[in-house]
Structures are given as structure tokens and as C-alpha cells.
Design a protein around this motif. Structure first.
Motif, PDB file in Angstrom:
ATOM      1  N   UNK A  31       0.802  -1.186  -0.178  1.00  0.00           N
ATOM      2  CA  UNK A  31       0.005   0.124  -0.022  1.00  0.00           C
ATOM      3  C   UNK A  31       0.813   1.266  -0.111  1.00  0.00           C
ATOM      4  N   UNK A  32       2.059   1.330   0.292  1.00  0.00           N
ATOM      5  CA  UNK A  32       2.900   2.453   0.456  1.00  0.00           C
ATOM      6  C   UNK A  32       2.936   3.215  -0.837  1.00  0.00           C
ATOM      7  N   UNK A  33       3.131   2.413  -1.958  1.00  0.00           N
ATOM      8  CA  UNK A  33       3.242   3.103  -3.243  1.00  0.00           C
ATOM      9  C   UNK A  33       1.969   3.996  -3.533  1.00  0.00           C
ATOM     10  N   UNK A  34       0.874   3.466  -3.044  1.00  0.00           N
ATOM     11  CA  UNK A  34      -0.352   4.273  -3.359  1.00  0.00           C
ATOM     12  C   UNK A  34      -0.511   5.558  -2.326  1.00  0.00           C
ATOM     13  N   UNK A  35      -0.071   5.158  -1.122  1.00  0.00           N
ATOM     14  CA  UNK A  35       0.107   6.430  -0.122  1.00  0.00           C
ATOM     15  C   UNK A  35       1.157   7.434  -0.473  1.00  0.00           C
ATOM     16  N   UNK A  36       2.053   6.992  -1.181  1.00  0.00           N
ATOM     17  CA  UNK A  36       2.910   8.269  -1.451  1.00  0.00           C
ATOM     18  C   UNK A  36       2.530   9.051  -2.525  1.00  0.00           C
ATOM     19  N   UNK A  37       1.506   8.673  -3.716  1.00  0.00           N
ATOM     20  CA  UNK A  37       1.282   9.571  -4.426  1.00  0.00           C
ATOM     21  C   UNK A  37       0.006  10.327  -4.218  1.00  0.00           C
ATOM     22  N   UNK A  38      -0.893   9.668  -3.270  1.00  0.00           N
ATOM     23  CA  UNK A  38      -2.083  10.412  -2.801  1.00  0.00           C
ATOM     24  C   UNK A  38      -2.098  11.970  -2.447  1.00  0.00           C
ATOM     25  N   UNK A  39      -1.201  12.490  -1.780  1.00  0.00           N
ATOM     26  CA  UNK A  39      -1.282  13.717  -1.196  1.00  0.00           C
ATOM     27  C   UNK A  39      -0.949  14.764  -2.444  1.00  0.00           C
ATOM     28  N   UNK A  40      -0.045  14.424  -3.428  1.00  0.00           N
ATOM     29  CA  UNK A  40      -0.163  15.155  -4.657  1.00  0.00           C
ATOM     30  C   UNK A  40      -1.109  15.437  -5.376  1.00  0.00           C
ATOM     31  N   UNK A  41      -1.949  14.038  -5.788  1.00  0.00           N
ATOM     32  CA  UNK A  41      -2.754  13.816  -6.539  1.00  0.00           C
ATOM     33  C   UNK A  41      -4.116  14.299  -5.960  1.00  0.00           C
ATOM     34  N   UNK A  42      -4.160  14.119  -4.708  1.00  0.00           N
ATOM     35  CA  UNK A  42      -5.707  14.429  -3.974  1.00  0.00           C
ATOM     36  C   UNK A  42      -5.651  15.809  -3.632  1.00  0.00           C
ATOM     37  N   UNK A  43      -4.487  16.485  -3.294  1.00  0.00           N
ATOM     38  CA  UNK A  43      -4.480  17.739  -2.736  1.00  0.00           C
ATOM     39  C   UNK A  43      -3.231  18.674  -2.815  1.00  0.00           C
ATOM     40  N   UNK A  44      -2.690  18.319  -4.111  1.00  0.00           N
ATOM     41  CA  UNK A  44      -1.472  19.210  -4.658  1.00  0.00           C
ATOM     42  C   UNK A  44      -1.852  20.257  -5.356  1.00  0.00           C
ATOM     43  N   UNK A  45      -0.986  21.574  -5.181  1.00  0.00           N
ATOM     44  CA  UNK A  45      -1.298  22.618  -5.880  1.00  0.00           C
ATOM     45  C   UNK A  45      -1.419  22.338  -7.471  1.00  0.00           C
ATOM     46  N   UNK A  46      -2.324  22.880  -8.144  1.00  0.00           N
ATOM     47  CA  UNK A  46      -2.282  22.679  -9.613  1.00  0.00           C
ATOM     48  C   UNK A  46      -2.898  21.347 -10.157  1.00  0.00           C
ATOM     49  N   UNK A  47      -3.187  20.438  -9.360  1.00  0.00           N
ATOM     50  CA  UNK A  47      -3.583  19.184  -9.557  1.00  0.00           C
ATOM     51  C   UNK A  47      -5.234  19.262 -10.023  1.00  0.00           C
ATOM     52  N   UNK A  48      -5.365  18.423 -11.052  1.00  0.00           N
ATOM     53  CA  UNK A  48      -6.834  18.723 -11.488  1.00  0.00           C
ATOM     54  C   UNK A  48      -8.026  18.385 -10.454  1.00  0.00           C
ATOM     55  N   UNK A  49      -9.093  18.913 -10.771  1.00  0.00           N
ATOM     56  CA  UNK A  49     -10.196  18.906  -9.823  1.00  0.00           C
ATOM     57  C   UNK A  49     -10.765  17.407  -9.551  1.00  0.00           C
ATOM     58  N   UNK A  50     -10.617  16.485 -10.630  1.00  0.00           N
ATOM     59  CA  UNK A  50     -11.159  15.243 -10.627  1.00  0.00           C
ATOM     60  C   UNK A  50      -9.960  14.172 -10.558  1.00  0.00           C
ATOM     61  N   UNK A  51     -10.389  12.992  -9.699  1.00  0.00           N
ATOM     62  CA  UNK A  51      -9.301  12.025  -9.528  1.00  0.00           C
ATOM     63  C   UNK A  51     -10.189  10.723  -9.938  1.00  0.00           C
ATOM     64  N   UNK A  52      -9.613   9.822 -10.624  1.00  0.00           N
ATOM     65  CA  UNK A  52     -10.280   8.689 -10.775  1.00  0.00           C
ATOM     66  C   UNK A  52      -9.203   7.625 -10.391  1.00  0.00           C
ATOM     67  N   UNK A  53      -9.606   6.783  -9.744  1.00  0.00           N
ATOM     68  CA  UNK A  53      -8.615   5.472  -9.374  1.00  0.00           C
ATOM     69  C   UNK A  53      -9.143   4.229 -10.048  1.00  0.00           C
ATOM     70  N   UNK A  54      -8.261   3.847 -11.064  1.00  0.00           N
ATOM     71  CA  UNK A  54      -8.774   2.912 -12.078  1.00  0.00           C
ATOM     72  C   UNK A  54      -8.361   1.407 -11.196  1.00  0.00           C
ATOM     73  N   UNK A  55      -9.195   0.568 -10.722  1.00  0.00           N
ATOM     74  CA  UNK A  55      -9.014  -0.759 -10.153  1.00  0.00           C
ATOM     75  C   UNK A  55      -8.996  -1.811 -11.006  1.00  0.00           C
ATOM     76  N   UNK A  56      -9.290  -1.634 -12.124  1.00  0.00           N
ATOM     77  CA  UNK A  56      -9.427  -2.789 -13.108  1.00  0.00           C
ATOM     78  C   UNK A  56      -8.151  -3.749 -13.335  1.00  0.00           C
ATOM     79  N   UNK A  57      -7.316  -3.282 -12.995  1.00  0.00           N
ATOM     80  CA  UNK A  57      -5.993  -4.455 -12.918  1.00  0.00           C
ATOM     81  C   UNK A  57      -5.614  -4.974 -11.589  1.00  0.00           C
ATOM     82  N   UNK A  58      -6.388  -4.344 -10.552  1.00  0.00           N
ATOM     83  CA  UNK A  58      -6.140  -4.599  -9.250  1.00  0.00           C
ATOM     84  C   UNK A  58      -6.497  -6.262  -9.018  1.00  0.00           C
TER      85      UNK A  58
END
Length: 125
Positions: A31-58
Motif C-alpha cells: 500500500x505504500x506506493x499508493x499512499x505516496x502519490x495520494x497527497x499530490x494527486x488529491x491535494x497538490x497545488x495545480x492538480x486537476x479537480x477530478x481524481x479517478x482510481x482505476x481498479x481494473x488491474x487490481x
């Protein structure tokens, strides 16, 4: 003997959406790899307003992975972004249903994913 799929987290930003593609297992050991990207993707300055987590290969998600998804949702809400899950497989859909988390997440249609990168051809470690 079954060999587990390599675990990877890939982020692709396309116009107004960041797509986080998960592959392999999302459990205590991965899970650490996911946790590492979440702050930038979900609350980073300039990040898009929409986040989609694709679970199709999980291939597998346990309570630790679910907790990371719930944390992502909270980060997105706190920063005024929307978060959706896409293509949950049977195991993940069951986990979401059993825990009641399915009522907390929007499910994006596959057509909402950017065509040029939502599903990388080779997972990155």
C-alpha cells in the motif's frame, strides 16, 4: 504455483483528471506506493479537480488498501476535488459492499478515463 502480479501505481494526468491506475495486490505489504502519490494527486497545488482510481488491474485489496482509498476520498473532499473509482473487480466490489464503503464512492464509467494513458501497457514497479 500462482505467481502474484507485480504491484504498481501509475498516475496519468490528462486535462482535467488525474487517473491513478492500480495493478496487482493492494495490501499491507504493497500500500505504500499508493499512499505516496495520494497527497499530490488529491491535494497538490495545480492538480486537476477530478481524481479517478482505476481498479481494473487490481487483483486483490484488503482492509489496508480500502483504508488508503478512504483516505484518498477524505483528502479529495478536503481540497475540493472529486474522487471516483473505476472498474472495480468482483473481489474489490465485494469488499466495498460488505464494508458499506460502496455508498461513499462514485463509480466512474470506463469511458470517463483518458484514452491515452489510463491503462499503461507495462506496469511500473
Amino acid at each position: 504455483m500462482d505467481v502474484p502480479a507485480p504491484q504498481s501505481v501509475t498516475v496519468v494526468t490528462h486535462h482535467d483528471v488525474s487517473v491513478v491506475t492500480l495493478a496487482g495486490d493492494m495490501d499491507l505489504d504493497h500500500v505504500d506506493a499508493l499512499r505516496a502519490v495520494l497527497p499530490q494527486v488529491c491535494s497538490g497545488v495545480g492538480a486537476p479537480a477530478r481524481v479517478v482510481i482505476d481498479l481494473g488491474r487490481l487483483t486483490f485489496c484488503d482492509s489496508t488498501g480500502l483504508n488508503a482509498l478512504l483516505q484518498a476520498r477524505l483528502m479529495c473532499v478536503a481540497s475540493g476535488r472529486t474522487l471516483a473509482l473505476s472498474r472495480p473487480g468482483p473481489q474489490v466490489a465485494r469488499l466495498l459492499s460488505i464494508t458499506g464503503a460502496d455508498t461513499l464512492f462514485e463509480v466512474a464509467e470506463p469511458g470517463e478515463l483518458p484514452p491515452d494513458g489510463a491503462q499503461p501497457s507495462a506496469p511500473s514497479p
